[in-house]
Design a protein around this motif. Sequence first.
Motif, PDB file in Angstrom:
ATOM      1  N   HIS A   1     -60.336 -28.397 -17.823  1.00 48.55           N
ATOM      2  CA  HIS A   1     -59.018 -27.825 -17.558  1.00 48.55           C
ATOM      3  C   HIS A   1     -58.038 -28.093 -18.692  1.00 48.55           C
ATOM      4  CE1 HIS A   1     -59.988 -25.984 -13.892  1.00 48.55           C
ATOM      5  NE2 HIS A   1     -59.906 -27.034 -13.094  1.00 48.55           N
TER       6      HIS A   1
ATOM      7  N   GLY B   1     -53.775 -14.425 -13.202  1.00 50.40           N
ATOM      8  CA  GLY B   1     -54.874 -14.973 -12.401  1.00 50.40           C
ATOM      9  C   GLY B   1     -54.992 -16.470 -12.633  1.00 50.40           C
ATOM     10  N   THR B   2     -53.885 -17.170 -12.408  1.00 49.91           N
ATOM     11  CA  THR B   2     -53.761 -18.580 -12.815  1.00 49.91           C
ATOM     12  C   THR B   2     -54.530 -19.548 -11.912  1.00 49.91           C
ATOM     13  OG1 THR B   2     -52.085 -20.172 -13.556  1.00 49.91           O
ATOM     14  CG2 THR B   2     -51.648 -19.056 -11.477  1.00 49.91           C
ATOM     15  N   GLY B   3     -54.869 -19.158 -10.681  1.00 51.03           N
ATOM     16  CA  GLY B   3     -55.602 -20.055  -9.767  1.00 51.03           C
ATOM     17  C   GLY B   3     -54.842 -21.357  -9.562  1.00 51.03           C
TER      18      GLY B   3
ATOM     19  N   PHE C   1     -54.288 -22.858 -14.450  1.00 51.60           N
ATOM     20  CA  PHE C   1     -54.947 -23.010 -15.758  1.00 51.60           C
ATOM     21  C   PHE C   1     -55.290 -21.657 -16.373  1.00 51.60           C
ATOM     22  CE2 PHE C   1     -55.986 -26.718 -13.182  1.00 51.60           C
ATOM     23  CZ  PHE C   1     -55.407 -27.701 -13.962  1.00 51.60           C
TER      24      PHE C   1
ATOM     25  N   ASP D   1     -50.705 -15.150  -9.395  1.00 49.45           N
ATOM     26  CA  ASP D   1     -51.976 -15.064  -8.657  1.00 49.45           C
ATOM     27  C   ASP D   1     -51.706 -14.410  -7.316  1.00 49.45           C
ATOM     28  OD1 ASP D   1     -54.884 -16.738  -9.138  1.00 49.45           O
ATOM     29  OD2 ASP D   1     -54.545 -15.840  -7.166  1.00 49.45           O
ATOM     30  N   SER D   2     -52.655 -13.577  -6.885  1.00 52.10           N
ATOM     31  CA  SER D   2     -52.435 -12.851  -5.633  1.00 52.10           C
ATOM     32  C   SER D   2     -52.724 -13.707  -4.404  1.00 52.10           C
ATOM     33  CB  SER D   2     -53.304 -11.594  -5.602  1.00 52.10           C
ATOM     34  OG  SER D   2     -54.646 -11.940  -5.834  1.00 52.10           O
ATOM     35  N   VAL D   3     -53.354 -14.874  -4.580  1.00 55.18           N
ATOM     36  CA  VAL D   3     -53.644 -15.718  -3.409  1.00 55.18           C
ATOM     37  C   VAL D   3     -52.436 -16.624  -3.115  1.00 55.18           C
ATOM     38  CG1 VAL D   3     -55.206 -17.443  -2.426  1.00 55.18           C
ATOM     39  CG2 VAL D   3     -56.121 -15.593  -3.832  1.00 55.18           C
TER      40      VAL D   3
HETATM   41  N1  SAH Z   1     -57.392 -18.952 -14.408  1.00 57.15           N
HETATM   42  C1  SAH Z   1     -57.914 -19.881 -13.414  1.00 57.15           C
HETATM   43  C2  SAH Z   1     -58.447 -19.182 -12.161  1.00 57.15           C
HETATM   44  C3  SAH Z   1     -59.581 -18.193 -12.379  1.00 57.15           C
HETATM   45  S1  SAH Z   1     -60.164 -17.449 -10.882  1.00 57.15           S
HETATM   46  C4  SAH Z   1     -58.951 -20.775 -14.050  1.00 57.15           C
HETATM   47  O1  SAH Z   1     -59.484 -20.413 -15.101  1.00 57.15           O
HETATM   48  O2  SAH Z   1     -59.211 -21.856 -13.508  1.00 57.15           O
HETATM   49  C5  SAH Z   1     -59.349 -15.848 -10.950  1.00 57.15           C
HETATM   50  C6  SAH Z   1     -58.033 -15.829 -10.207  1.00 57.15           C
HETATM   51  O3  SAH Z   1     -57.425 -14.560 -10.462  1.00 57.15           O
HETATM   52  C7  SAH Z   1     -58.174 -15.950  -8.690  1.00 57.15           C
HETATM   53  O4  SAH Z   1     -57.370 -17.014  -8.240  1.00 57.15           O
HETATM   54  C8  SAH Z   1     -57.702 -14.579  -8.152  1.00 57.15           C
HETATM   55  O5  SAH Z   1     -56.951 -14.717  -6.958  1.00 57.15           O
HETATM   56  C9  SAH Z   1     -56.804 -14.080  -9.282  1.00 57.15           C
HETATM   57  N2  SAH Z   1     -56.726 -12.598  -9.420  1.00 57.15           N
HETATM   58  C10 SAH Z   1     -57.751 -11.736  -9.619  1.00 57.15           C
HETATM   59  N3  SAH Z   1     -57.295 -10.473  -9.774  1.00 57.15           N
HETATM   60  C11 SAH Z   1     -55.932 -10.533  -9.654  1.00 57.15           C
HETATM   61  C12 SAH Z   1     -54.880  -9.555  -9.719  1.00 57.15           C
HETATM   62  N4  SAH Z   1     -55.134  -8.262  -9.945  1.00 57.15           N
HETATM   63  N5  SAH Z   1     -53.600  -9.975  -9.539  1.00 57.15           N
HETATM   64  C13 SAH Z   1     -53.328 -11.290  -9.339  1.00 57.15           C
HETATM   65  N6  SAH Z   1     -54.281 -12.261  -9.279  1.00 57.15           N
HETATM   66  C14 SAH Z   1     -55.570 -11.888  -9.438  1.00 57.15           C
END
Ligand code: SAH
Length: 222
Positions: A37, A60-62, A65, A82-84
């Motif tokens: 990380h 897509g920061t999760g 990171f 992030d969408s979650v």
């Molecule tokens: N960047 C982090 C997480 C990678 S997982 C790392 O490297 O550890 C990918 C993440 O992208 C997930 O949490 C998912 O929810 C998010 N994601 C995927 N497509 C997306 C979109 N169109 N808009 C927002 N978030 C998205």
Amino acid sequence: MNNKTDLLEKYLQMILEANNRVNLTRIDSIEQARILHLEDSLVTLPEMKSAPEGLYGDLGTGGGFPGVPLAITTGRETILVDSVKKKMAIVESILDQMNLSSQIKTYAGRIEELSLEKKGNFSVLTARALTQLPSLIELAAPLLKKGGQLICYKANVSEEEMKAALDIDELVGMKQTSQRELTLSDGVTHREIIVFTKTGKPKLKLPRRIGLAQHSPLKPRS
Ligand code: SAH
């Protein structure tokens, strides 16, 4: 607490602690997290420093990171996307507890939605483990200002993936401007860092409908 090294270590600890409650990352030891990380997130500092000044976004920061380590280290005003919603709520609460939330904001929603609200606002974007290069440059294009840069972290890029991106880069107004490879200090994790720069207006209306960039990537116009 204002020393950057302490802040980075504290963030890792808090994320790993939260990970016991909600699944934010597969990595669950602090030793592994320091490499996969922290060290990994920070490998693009040279690219971040040469990007134009201004707003930074991590797509897509999760669990934050590479966005949080890069934001702490560079001091840039930052939006993590992030969408979650559950993930963003936890990251936001950690940033709050660390007094970082005035510099580092979160956006719980789709990248496509953010680009309607903040079209052309970003100077630099990053994406790690998000999606394939053609989808990445399509998602990034409407968010970036002209000259703004998208920094992609990839494990391995096949020739087909690179070709598919270079086939549509002009269509979305992006151009590949650099690429380099490295191995992390564990001696095994391979990285390719690929930068695309926004060169002009996309030749089609972006964002397309939610989901299309990832589920139905653009193909060159014949
Ligand atoms: N960047 C982090 C997480 C990678 S997982 C790392 O490297 O550890 C990918 C993440 O992208 C997930 O949490 C998912 O929810 C998010 N994601 C995927 N497509 C997306 C979109 N169109 N808009 C927002 N978030 C998205």
